[in-house]
Design a protein around this motif. Sequence first.
Motif, PDB file in Angstrom:
ATOM      1  N   VAL A 345      -5.180  -4.410   1.264  1.00  0.00           N
ATOM      2  CA  VAL A 345      -4.689  -4.358  -0.110  1.00  0.00           C
ATOM      3  C   VAL A 345      -3.662  -5.470  -0.322  1.00  0.00           C
ATOM      4  O   VAL A 345      -3.117  -6.038   0.628  1.00  0.00           O
ATOM      5  N   GLU A 346      -3.398  -5.776  -1.576  1.00  0.00           N
ATOM      6  CA  GLU A 346      -2.342  -6.725  -1.929  1.00  0.00           C
ATOM      7  C   GLU A 346      -1.013  -5.978  -1.898  1.00  0.00           C
ATOM      8  O   GLU A 346      -0.563  -5.431  -2.892  1.00  0.00           O
ATOM      9  N   HIS A 347      -0.392  -5.933  -0.735  1.00  0.00           N
ATOM     10  CA  HIS A 347       0.801  -5.102  -0.580  1.00  0.00           C
ATOM     11  C   HIS A 347       2.032  -5.716  -1.226  1.00  0.00           C
ATOM     12  O   HIS A 347       2.922  -5.006  -1.675  1.00  0.00           O
ATOM     13  N   GLY A 348       2.142  -7.024  -1.271  1.00  0.00           N
ATOM     14  CA  GLY A 348       3.261  -7.679  -1.961  1.00  0.00           C
ATOM     15  C   GLY A 348       4.575  -7.666  -1.210  1.00  0.00           C
ATOM     16  O   GLY A 348       5.620  -7.996  -1.790  1.00  0.00           O
ATOM     17  N   CYS A 349       4.560  -7.272   0.065  1.00  0.00           N
ATOM     18  CA  CYS A 349       5.811  -7.250   0.826  1.00  0.00           C
ATOM     19  C   CYS A 349       6.323  -8.695   1.018  1.00  0.00           C
ATOM     20  O   CYS A 349       5.573  -9.575   1.456  1.00  0.00           O
ATOM     21  N   GLU A 350       7.604  -8.900   0.711  1.00  0.00           N
ATOM     22  CA  GLU A 350       8.181 -10.246   0.826  1.00  0.00           C
ATOM     23  C   GLU A 350       8.299 -10.687   2.277  1.00  0.00           C
ATOM     24  O   GLU A 350       8.053 -11.851   2.603  1.00  0.00           O
ATOM     25  N   VAL A 363       9.338  -3.871   5.032  1.00  0.00           N
ATOM     26  CA  VAL A 363      10.625  -3.959   5.723  1.00  0.00           C
ATOM     27  C   VAL A 363      11.185  -5.364   5.542  1.00  0.00           C
ATOM     28  O   VAL A 363      10.454  -6.314   5.237  1.00  0.00           O
ATOM     29  N   CYS A 364      12.486  -5.461   5.700  1.00  0.00           N
ATOM     30  CA  CYS A 364      13.189  -6.726   5.524  1.00  0.00           C
ATOM     31  C   CYS A 364      13.794  -7.190   6.851  1.00  0.00           C
ATOM     32  O   CYS A 364      14.013  -6.369   7.762  1.00  0.00           O
TER      33      CYS A 364
END
Length: 621
Positions: A345-350, A363-364
Amino acid sequence: MGKFRAPCLFVLLSLAVLVTARPKAGPEQKCKSGPVDLVFLIDSSRSVRPHEFETMRKFMIDILDTLDIGLNATRVGVVQYSSQVRSEFSLKTHAKLDSMVKGINQIIPLAQGTMTGLAIRYVMNEAFTAAAGDRPKVPNVAVIVTDGRPQDRVAEVAAEAREKGIEIYAVGVARADMTSLRAMASPPFEDHVFLVESFDLIHQFGLQFQDKLCGMDLCLESDHGCEHICESSPGSYQCLCLPGYTLNEDGKTCTAIDLCAEGKHNCEQICVSSPGSFTCDCNKGYKLNDDKRSCSTIDLCAEGKHDCEQICISAPGVFSCDCNKGFKLNQDKKTCTNMDMCNTVEHGCEHQCVNTPGSYYCVCPEGQLLQEDGKSCGTCKSANIDLVLLIDGSKSVRPQNFELVKKFVNQVVDSLDVSAHGTRVGLVQYSSRVRTEFSLNTFHTAEEIKAAVMKVDYMEKGTMTGLALKHMLENSFSEAEGARPASRNIPRVGLVFTDGRSQDDITEYAKKAKEAGITMYAVGVGKAVEDELREIASDPVEKHFYYTTDFSAISTIAENLKLNVCPEESLGEIEVKDPCACESLVEFQQATMSSLEQITQKLAGMTVRLEQLENQLLSRK
């Protein structure tokens, strides 16, 4: 319905005591048979001399004297024939022996030809009819006495008569033709055909068989035709059926009693019939219960009779497999494979996507915090909490004060940044029981929450604070009711409002709530017990509980109560702080102090300059 085939017994019983050399039988010597319809067919052709006819007359009377005559016993009819046929009396004419004997003595011979076939047809079509006194289910017996060869055809009509159930005895005298006698008589011929040399010897017809005629078992010695059971009685028999069967209208064959087809059963699903009985069974996928009547679904999933790795879906007698959310069923239709959501999926996590069964989270890197959108990273985290308020609805609060409690709740809500991704609010009312008014995921704006609060109905009754704490811990802060996963580190805050002592123990669940990481606030009014408030409140206790003696003062508590927590600096402080300003505030203070120093220096310079100007002015004076 066809006639019963007349057994030998009826005629032979009748003929057993014919004209004999023995004394005439009295009533006590009669060989009684069952009911029989008997017709004598006597030849009165011209070849029969008068004294021979008298011998036949006496032959019939002597036979009648041995029978049990009566409308419900043996009925007798007499037909004489030559070239024509004449009924002397029918089966229903005489009910007593005396009148029957009188009728026989009045017979006048026809003295013509010998039309035996015509006579047999008359007996078949006229003598053995209901109109003439013939009875259903009673044997028909015809005794033909002749001294000559028939002048017409007898074989076909005799066969037709036998087919209709008439048992025929053929007695030939002197010139009678044996072939014709056999063509007329019923089989076996040795029991139904008799030939004597003269009319004087006709009594031998009875003498020859009298010893075996009485007491003959017709079930053993006749072709009774009973399908199941033949039951003998003196001179008669009847057909019976085995248990579970019923006798058909023909009186001989049997049909199974089908209780299933007749609806005479109590089976829930399937009725299995057996003659006169039944058993119950169930459809495929069901099993018969102990009552042997009702059925239950065979649940292979519940019985553990499956090999599904994750989810078993039951249907009667069968099952299919499925997988939990985030897993897909493998080709073997049993095992499951985790779907890698981060790769599908297009999760978009930076920064980084972490896969979980059926889901994922972002998570960062160390030193940065996940922002409200759950995807981007930054040095400051937006202020948001999951807040559940427990309000006392016991009867000691009273309706007018309960309205003040609702306004207190709305004042608290006004101080929060309510949104789906910001602060979430849930409300629980308790008294002797606990009721969730709305959960954390019910409303997403402050206006919606405030409107719902004003619609809450006052419960009254007792004060079960411990039960309310248990409900909050086990239900209100569950993900099912809108609490965000613990992995997201969203602060969880519980606020308990009460006006009196709890009627149950609060110790266990007050402790468990704080151990679960919930920051607990306690607000008490009136008769609230300070020790209980302190036990509920988180550390430092002084900053997490409030008390006032008057309900009207709780609005002041609401103004001072701030629940957003800045994790880095406030350390549980009640005071509102913008977590994004925690670091900037220091910079602002440093910049301000630097500016103030510069301003002070400038003011000092200006002061010196002013002093110089003042001195100059004084010197000019």
